[in-house]
Design an enzyme around this catalytic site. Structure first.
Site, PDB file in Angstrom:
ATOM      1  N   HIS A 110       0.815  -1.220   0.000  1.00  0.00           N
ATOM      2  CA  HIS A 110       0.000   0.000   0.000  1.00  0.00           C
ATOM      3  C   HIS A 110       0.849   1.272   0.000  1.00  0.00           C
ATOM      4  O   HIS A 110       0.642   2.189  -0.802  1.00  0.00           O
ATOM      5  CB  HIS A 110      -0.918   0.022   1.221  1.00  0.00           C
ATOM      6  CG  HIS A 110      -1.760  -1.198   1.382  1.00  0.00           C
ATOM      7  ND1 HIS A 110      -2.805  -1.486   0.533  1.00  0.00           N
ATOM      8  CD2 HIS A 110      -1.718  -2.215   2.283  1.00  0.00           C
ATOM      9  CE1 HIS A 110      -3.377  -2.612   0.916  1.00  0.00           C
ATOM     10  NE2 HIS A 110      -2.736  -3.074   1.967  1.00  0.00           N
TER      11      HIS A 110
HETATM   12  O1  RIB Z   1      -4.387   0.266   4.948  1.00  0.00           O
HETATM   13  C1  RIB Z   1      -3.058   0.237   4.550  1.00  0.00           C
HETATM   14  C2  RIB Z   1      -2.226   1.045   5.508  1.00  0.00           C
HETATM   15  O2  RIB Z   1      -2.279   0.420   6.778  1.00  0.00           O
HETATM   16  C3  RIB Z   1      -0.763   1.139   5.131  1.00  0.00           C
HETATM   17  O3  RIB Z   1      -0.278   2.425   5.411  1.00  0.00           O
HETATM   18  C4  RIB Z   1      -0.108   0.083   5.976  1.00  0.00           C
HETATM   19  O4  RIB Z   1       1.197   0.456   6.361  1.00  0.00           O
HETATM   20  C5  RIB Z   1      -1.001  -0.040   7.154  1.00  0.00           C
HETATM   21  O5  RIB Z   1      -0.542   0.754   8.183  1.00  0.00           O
END
Ligand code: RIB
Ligand code: CA
Length: 314
Positions: free
Chosen positions: A240
């Site tokens: 992500h």
């Molecule tokens: O939903 C994804 C996020 O949540 C990302 O930033 C990952 O690092 C988690 O913290």
């Protein structure tokens, strides 16, 4: 080419650590500061992990570090089930004791004021620090070049509750404050980040143990592969935060749409969910660009080239 100044606000987390690894060696950008925020791990652990990542990678230019502060409301969730109790795969890194760090909100403010309209702030955790910096100095909104935020889920379901994505769920009040600012903002939601996954094959292609970056990534990433398999039945891991970093460096790999977006702060089932005004005649102002499509192969190419570059520099 003059590198673009970037502040990375992170809650490491293996996912954030990979994004940092790429950013710290990327010649297109100059990481002027890395600021820690509680989210995937506690504020204290997030600050320690930022230092751990930088010490282990030893980039040519060490960024300024800002420490995470304890948020007004306790964090409602963490990601230790995915990233380990220490957020870095229970890897047991030795890290120097840190003293006299400035807070993340101060560091963000200092760096933006030092280069008005030139800094891209990439927020990869809950928006606590970003909102805090804007609260300390409301003139920052007009001075930040752009804001790239990993967060939210549009048509996709959430990942921490059925409705909410983790970063916005952890601090929806700060997210709302930030979303209501008239800054140039791009949101990178789960809808696009879930289209990019690192596979076991990519894991094998990481740089060798003989390099600092290779050694570091080979020590932390396998943990996330195991938990993604156990929790989600996935044969790979989502990236992500790295996808959001790539959006800041290579916007041409993404399709974005102007939208009017807000965050639910009090829903019984929907706290942290984003709401977009998509009425035929919207009543809300368009306040951000939202990524709706991604060239997933192009992003993975940038990621793999990025880790190779990180390893070849030391
Ligand atoms: O939903 C994804 C996020 O949540 C990302 O930033 C990952 O690092 C988690 O913290
Ligand atoms: Ca994160």
């Amino acid at each position: 080419m003059i590198p673009r100044k970037v502040i990375l606000d992170v809650d490491p987390g293996i996912d954030d650590a990979l994004a940092l690894t790429i950013a710290l060696f990327e010649p297109r950008i100059e990481v002027v500061a890395v600021t820690a925020v509680g989210g995937s791990v506690s504020p204290e652990q997030a600050t320690r992990n930022v230092q751990t990542v930088i010490e282990n990678l030893d980039p040519p230019r060490w960024p300024r570090v800002g420490s995470a502060t304890v948020p007004e409301r306790p964090l409602p969730a963490d990601n230790c089930h995915l990233y380990g109790a220490d957020g870095l795969g229970n890897s047991d890194f030795a890290t120097s004791e840190l003293h006299h760090l400035h807070t993340a909100a101060k560091v963000i403010g200092d760096e933006i004021r030092a280069a008005p309209e030139e800094v891209t702030l990439v927020a990869l955790g809950p928006l606590t620090n970003v909102a805090g910096a804007l609260r300390r100095d409301p003139s920052l909104t007009a001075q930040v070049g752009q804001l790239v935020i990993m967060g939210g889920a549009l048509a996709e379901g959430g990942n921490v509750t059925p409705a909410a994505e983790f970063n916005l769920y952890c601090d929806p009040f700060s997210a709302r404050d930030v979303f209501r600012q008239p800054a140039t903002m791009t949101l990178i939601p789960l809808d696009v980040t879930r289209q990019v996954a690192m596979t076991f094959g990519d894991l094998d292609r990481l740089p060798p143990e003989s390099t600092k970056a290779g050694r570091f990534l080979r020590r932390i990433l396998p943990f996330a592969f195991r938990t993604h398999r156990q929790e989600y039945g996935l044969e790979g891991i989502y990236l992500h935060d790295t996808v959001a970093l790539v959006a800041a460096m290579h916007p041409e790999l993404f399709v974005t749409e102007r939208m009017a977006v807000d965050v639910e702060t009090h829903g019984e089932l929907t706290t942290g969910a984003i709401v977009c005004d998509r009425r035929r005649v919207p009543q809300w102002r368009h306040n951000m660009y939202v990524a709706t499509k991604v060239d997933a192969a192009g992003v993975m190419d940038v990621v793999l080239r990025g880790v190779t570059a990180a390893a070849s520099s030391n």
